[in-house]
Design a protein around this motif. Structure first.
Motif, PDB file in Angstrom:
ATOM      1  N   HIS A  61       0.861  -1.174   0.000  1.00  0.00           N
ATOM      2  CA  HIS A  61       0.000   0.000   0.000  1.00  0.00           C
ATOM      3  C   HIS A  61       0.902   1.231   0.000  1.00  0.00           C
ATOM      4  O   HIS A  61       2.011   1.204   0.492  1.00  0.00           O
ATOM      5  N   GLN A  82      -6.347   0.261   3.231  1.00  0.00           N
ATOM      6  CA  GLN A  82      -5.573   1.469   3.472  1.00  0.00           C
ATOM      7  C   GLN A  82      -5.247   1.680   4.942  1.00  0.00           C
ATOM      8  O   GLN A  82      -4.312   2.390   5.273  1.00  0.00           O
ATOM      9  N   TYR A  97     -11.092  -0.129  -0.322  1.00  0.00           N
ATOM     10  CA  TYR A  97     -10.112   0.919  -0.004  1.00  0.00           C
ATOM     11  C   TYR A  97      -9.972   1.086   1.507  1.00  0.00           C
ATOM     12  O   TYR A  97      -8.858   1.154   2.036  1.00  0.00           O
ATOM     13  N   SER A 143      -7.319   3.761  -5.740  1.00  0.00           N
ATOM     14  CA  SER A 143      -6.795   5.023  -5.212  1.00  0.00           C
ATOM     15  C   SER A 143      -7.869   6.102  -5.185  1.00  0.00           C
ATOM     16  O   SER A 143      -8.731   6.168  -6.062  1.00  0.00           O
ATOM     17  N   THR A 195      -2.891  -0.007  -3.045  1.00  0.00           N
ATOM     18  CA  THR A 195      -3.861   0.953  -2.532  1.00  0.00           C
ATOM     19  C   THR A 195      -3.107   2.218  -2.135  1.00  0.00           C
ATOM     20  O   THR A 195      -2.106   2.131  -1.434  1.00  0.00           O
ATOM     21  N   LYS A 196      -3.577   3.387  -2.566  1.00  0.00           N
ATOM     22  CA  LYS A 196      -2.867   4.627  -2.274  1.00  0.00           C
ATOM     23  C   LYS A 196      -3.843   5.781  -2.112  1.00  0.00           C
ATOM     24  O   LYS A 196      -5.005   5.677  -2.493  1.00  0.00           O
ATOM     25  N   ASP A 197      -3.336   6.882  -1.543  1.00  0.00           N
ATOM     26  CA  ASP A 197      -4.159   8.069  -1.430  1.00  0.00           C
ATOM     27  C   ASP A 197      -4.060   8.875  -2.725  1.00  0.00           C
ATOM     28  O   ASP A 197      -3.541   8.394  -3.731  1.00  0.00           O
ATOM     29  N   ARG A 229      -0.395  -3.667   4.924  1.00  0.00           N
ATOM     30  CA  ARG A 229      -1.544  -3.670   5.823  1.00  0.00           C
ATOM     31  C   ARG A 229      -1.175  -4.220   7.190  1.00  0.00           C
ATOM     32  O   ARG A 229      -1.987  -4.213   8.106  1.00  0.00           O
ATOM     33  N   ARG A 275       1.595   5.448   0.581  1.00  0.00           N
ATOM     34  CA  ARG A 275       1.157   6.605   1.338  1.00  0.00           C
ATOM     35  C   ARG A 275       2.292   7.618   1.468  1.00  0.00           C
ATOM     36  O   ARG A 275       3.435   7.274   1.671  1.00  0.00           O
TER      37      ARG A 275
END
Length: 299
Positions: A84, A238, A234, A165, A142-144, A99, A86
């Protein structure tokens, strides 16, 4: 090496006791201070004049801590974990976590890159470089909203990697219907373009969420649910990196300094303590509070 390990232990222990509200001067007090500090090292430390620091002083500021950062990250990246993405405070670093709240890679972001080709977006270049060890493996990222774009989704698809995302509504390729979407609470709109879906979800009265996914060919909403499956996915994937950020803020070793490379080093120690705690629990099966582990680590 013994003195260096003692020095790092003092820094970590100082952060642990600072969380309890004890001032720095108290830690070395012969009356009130814990014996760990006075028995390990004196408060005032001076570098030996026998060393030649001229070459080090001529180096770029970041390169002064780059050797330590690279050594640490080469160890972290050996752990094959769910990936993930961030962006994390305090310095402009893009961090790659899992995670399990475990940091596996990081990359310094200075706002420009000399190796960037004219037809490549900076954000896509940064993400692909960070994920280099994990591409072509069928992983999900998974990212912002940092660096998120349709071009990034296509580039990851070409490397057998799926992206989920959050998208900033100001992105130029976001459809107008998504930007202007205002409906009743929990309303959902899905827009599909090639192999990518865009979910627009009215989670609050005055704010909606736009989510890009190349993992979900379609978006379903269960009969007993109000949230679409892309949003649920998400939120589930996340949280690990969010927790890592919170833990790094709760117990930290940082202190006042005018030299930002020192803060980079402090941040490395914070993340190293978190990773060590996670690995220790996984290997031993022992349940131990993080503060107690930090104090044992210092010892």
């Amino acid at each position: 090496m013994a003195e260096l390990e003692a020095f790092i232990s003092i820094i970590i222990a100082r952060g642990a006791y600072a969380a309890k509200g004890l001032e720095l001067s108290t830690l070395w007090s012969s009356i009130w201070g814990p014996s760990f500090f006075t028995q390990t090292m004196a408060r005032n430390i001076y570098f030996s004049n026998e060393w030649d620091f001229s070459a080090l002083c001529e180096m770029d500021s970041y390169k002064k801590v780059l050797c330590v950062t690279n050594l640490y990250m080469s160890s972290c990246s050996q752990q094959q974990l769910d990936v993930h993405l961030r962006n994390t405070w305090p310095i402009n670093h893009v961090n790659l976590g899992s995670r399990y709240k475990y940091l596996v890679n990081r990359f310094p972001y200075f706002g420009k890159e000399d190796d960037l080709s004219s037809d490549q977006l900076l954000g896509s270049y940064i993400v692909l470089l960070l994920l280099e060890l994990y591409l072509q493996c069928g992983r999900n990222v998974t990212k912002d909203n940092l660096f998120t774009s349709l071009e990034l989704s296509w580039a990851l698809n070409d490397k057998k990697t799926r992206l989920v995302s959050i998208v900033n509504c100001t992105r130029r390729k976001v459809p107008l219907i998504a930007k202007n979407f205002k409906q009743q609470l929990y309303a959902t709109y899905v827009y599909k373009h090639k192999d990518t879906t865009l979910t627009v979800y009215q989670g609050k009265f005055n704010n909606n969420v736009i989510l890009l996914s190349s993992l979900h060919p379609s978006v379903n909403i269960a009969a007993n649910e109000e949230t679409p499956e892309t949003i649920q996915y998400y939120n589930f994937t996340q949280f690990g990196v969010d927790m890592m950020d919170q833990m790094a803020r709760k117990h930290y070793v940082k202190s006042a300094s005018r030299h930002w490379p020192v803060h980079v080093f402090f941040n490395v120690l914070d993340l190293a303590c978190i990773n060590a705690w996670i690995l220790y629990k996984e290997v031993t099966g022992r349940k131990i509070k993080r503060m107690k582990f930090i104090l044992e680590l210092c010892k």
